[in-house]
Scaffold this active site. Sequence first.
Site, PDB file in Angstrom:
ATOM      1  CG  ASP A   1      -0.593 -46.857  18.182  1.00  0.00           C
ATOM      2  OD1 ASP A   1      -1.503 -47.485  18.218  1.00  0.00           O
ATOM      3  OD2 ASP A   1       0.707 -47.120  18.111  1.00  0.00           O
TER       4      ASP A   1
ATOM      5  CB  CYS B   1      -2.349 -47.648  13.513  1.00  0.00           C
ATOM      6  SG  CYS B   1      -1.956 -47.848  15.177  1.00  0.00           S
TER       7      CYS B   1
ATOM      8  CD  GLN C   1      -1.543 -48.985  10.602  1.00  0.00           C
ATOM      9  OE1 GLN C   1      -1.959 -50.183  10.936  1.00  0.00           O
ATOM     10  NE2 GLN C   1      -2.358 -48.343   9.865  1.00  0.00           N
TER      11      GLN C   1
ATOM     12  NE  ARG D   1      -1.651 -52.774   7.728  1.00  0.00           N
ATOM     13  CZ  ARG D   1      -1.377 -53.360   9.018  1.00  0.00           C
ATOM     14  NH1 ARG D   1      -2.012 -52.751   9.968  1.00  0.00           N
ATOM     15  NH2 ARG D   1      -0.584 -54.346   9.016  1.00  0.00           N
TER      16      ARG D   1
ATOM     17  NE  ARG E   1       1.454 -57.621  14.635  1.00  0.00           N
ATOM     18  CZ  ARG E   1       0.521 -56.792  14.524  1.00  0.00           C
ATOM     19  NH1 ARG E   1      -0.425 -56.981  15.759  1.00  0.00           N
ATOM     20  NH2 ARG E   1       0.275 -55.606  13.620  1.00  0.00           N
TER      21      ARG E   1
ATOM     22  CG  HIS F   1       2.762 -51.490  12.268  1.00  0.00           C
ATOM     23  ND1 HIS F   1       3.011 -52.540  11.512  1.00  0.00           N
ATOM     24  CD2 HIS F   1       1.715 -51.511  13.012  1.00  0.00           C
ATOM     25  CE1 HIS F   1       1.391 -53.133  11.642  1.00  0.00           C
ATOM     26  NE2 HIS F   1       0.814 -52.585  12.489  1.00  0.00           N
TER      27      HIS F   1
HETATM   28  N1  NVA Z   1       1.918 -49.268  19.065  1.00  0.00           N
HETATM   29  C1  NVA Z   1       0.848 -50.274  18.822  1.00  0.00           C
HETATM   30  C2  NVA Z   1       0.545 -50.697  17.487  1.00  0.00           C
HETATM   31  C3  NVA Z   1      -0.367 -51.800  17.218  1.00  0.00           C
HETATM   32  C4  NVA Z   1      -1.183 -51.882  16.037  1.00  0.00           C
HETATM   33  C5  NVA Z   1       1.655 -51.688  19.566  1.00  0.00           C
HETATM   34  O1  NVA Z   1       2.667 -51.688  19.136  1.00  0.00           O
HETATM   35  O2  NVA Z   1       0.878 -52.225  20.277  1.00  0.00           O
HETATM   36  N1   CP Z   2      -3.012 -51.830  13.326  1.00  0.00           N
HETATM   37  C1   CP Z   2      -2.730 -53.006  13.491  1.00  0.00           C
HETATM   38  O1   CP Z   2      -1.503 -53.549  13.146  1.00  0.00           O
HETATM   39  O2   CP Z   2      -3.761 -53.814  13.748  1.00  0.00           O
HETATM   40  P1   CP Z   2      -3.500 -55.214  14.706  1.00  0.00           P
HETATM   41  O3   CP Z   2      -2.543 -55.248  15.614  1.00  0.00           O
HETATM   42  O4   CP Z   2      -4.957 -55.832  14.904  1.00  0.00           O
HETATM   43  O5   CP Z   2      -3.092 -56.128  13.405  1.00  0.00           O
END
Ligand code: NVA
Ligand code: CP
Length: 338
Positions: free
Chosen positions: A235, A275, A146, A303, A116, A143
Site C-alpha cells: 500500500d 489496494c 478493502q 470491491r 470514510r 479499512h
Molecule cells: N492506507 C491508505 C489506503 C488508501 C485506500 C490510506 O489510508 O490513505
Molecule cells: N482502495 C481504496 O479504498 O481506494 P479509494 O481510496 O480510491 O477509495
Amino acid sequence: MEEVQIKTGYAKRDFLGFSPLDGGKIIELFDYALFIKKKRRESPTVSGFLPLRDKTVAMIFSKPSLRTRVSFEIGIHELGGYAINLDGQSIGLGSRESVQDVAQLLSRYNDAIVARLHEHSIIEGLAEYASIPVINALTDLSHPCQILADAFTLYEKSLWHEGIKVVFVGDGNNVVNSWIELAGRLPFHFVLACPEGYTPDKGVLEAARQKGISRIEITHDPKAAAANADVLYTDVWTSMGKEIEMKERLKIFAPFQINSALLAEAKPGAVVMHCMPAHRGQEISAEVMDGPQSIILDQAENRLHVQKALLVKLLNHEEYRKFHLTHRLQNAAKKIKS
Ligand code: NVA
Ligand code: CP
C-alpha cells in the site's frame, strides 16, 4: 454488538470491522458475492433483482476516494437503491453538528450510512447513535471493506487456504490493521515487513493474537518475509492525513519496495496485490504492478461485488438468508445424488 430492531423488521448490524463476523459468516458472504458477481455478468444492466429497492444510503466522505465511492455508488444503484454523497467537511460532522445529531438525523431519512472518516472513534459514535447500519469505508484505524474484497479475490481464484502466506511489505497502517483483524477470524499466515516504528495498532494486534487462529508475524526484513510467500501485498508509504511526513517516509521506506527482486523470493506462482491508489517506483515497481503476477485490478473490481453482498446482508437480510437456505438445500441434494 447490540442489535436494534429497525423499521424493516430485521436487526441493525454495523460493519465497522470484522468483529461481528466469524470465519463461517465471512465465507458465507464470499459465496453471496460470487452469486452477485455472476448475476451482474449475466445481466449487466440494472435487472429485476433489486434487493435495495426504495432504500437510500447516505455516504459521508471526509477523505478523498475513487474506488470506494464509485463502487458503493454503482453497487447501490445496481441493487435498486439510491446513494447520497455528503462531504464530511461541508456537513461539519463533529463541528457544525454533533456526531450524535448527524447519526440520529440521517437515521430518520436513510436506510444505511457509509462513512470514510479520520478518527475511528467518530464512526463508532455514528454507529452508537444511528438506528441504521453503519459501514466503515476507511478510517485512520482500519479499512475492512478493502480486506473483504482482497480475501474474496483470493477465495474466488481458489488461492485461499489455511496455510496461505500473505506478506505485506510497507507501512503498518489501516490496511494492515484490517488484515490482522481478519487473521483473528479466518486462519492464515500473515507477515508484515515494515520499518521499525511503523508497526500496526497494538490493540488490534493483541486482540488478533489472543484469538490464536492465525500465525501473525512482524519483521523488519522484507527479503526474509517474502520467502515462500503466496501473496505479496503493499500500500502507499504515506496514508491520507500523513502527507506532512511524506519526504521522511520516502527515505525510510525505500528498502520496502515490491519489485522483481523481492518477487523472486516468493513462491513461483505468487500473486501481487495492492489496494490502490498506487505509486509506481515507490512502494511497487512498474514492472511488478503491470506484470503477469499482479491481480491488483481484480481486487479493485471486487470491491463492487463484495460491497453489494455486504449491503444486501445488512439491508435485506431476508433476501440474503433466502439465498443461503437455497444454496444449502442444493448442496444437500447434490450430496444425496452423488
Ligand atoms: N492506507 C491508505 C489506503 C488508501 C485506500 C490510506 O489510508 O490513505
Ligand atoms: N482502495 C481504496 O479504498 O481506494 P479509494 O481510496 O480510491 O477509495
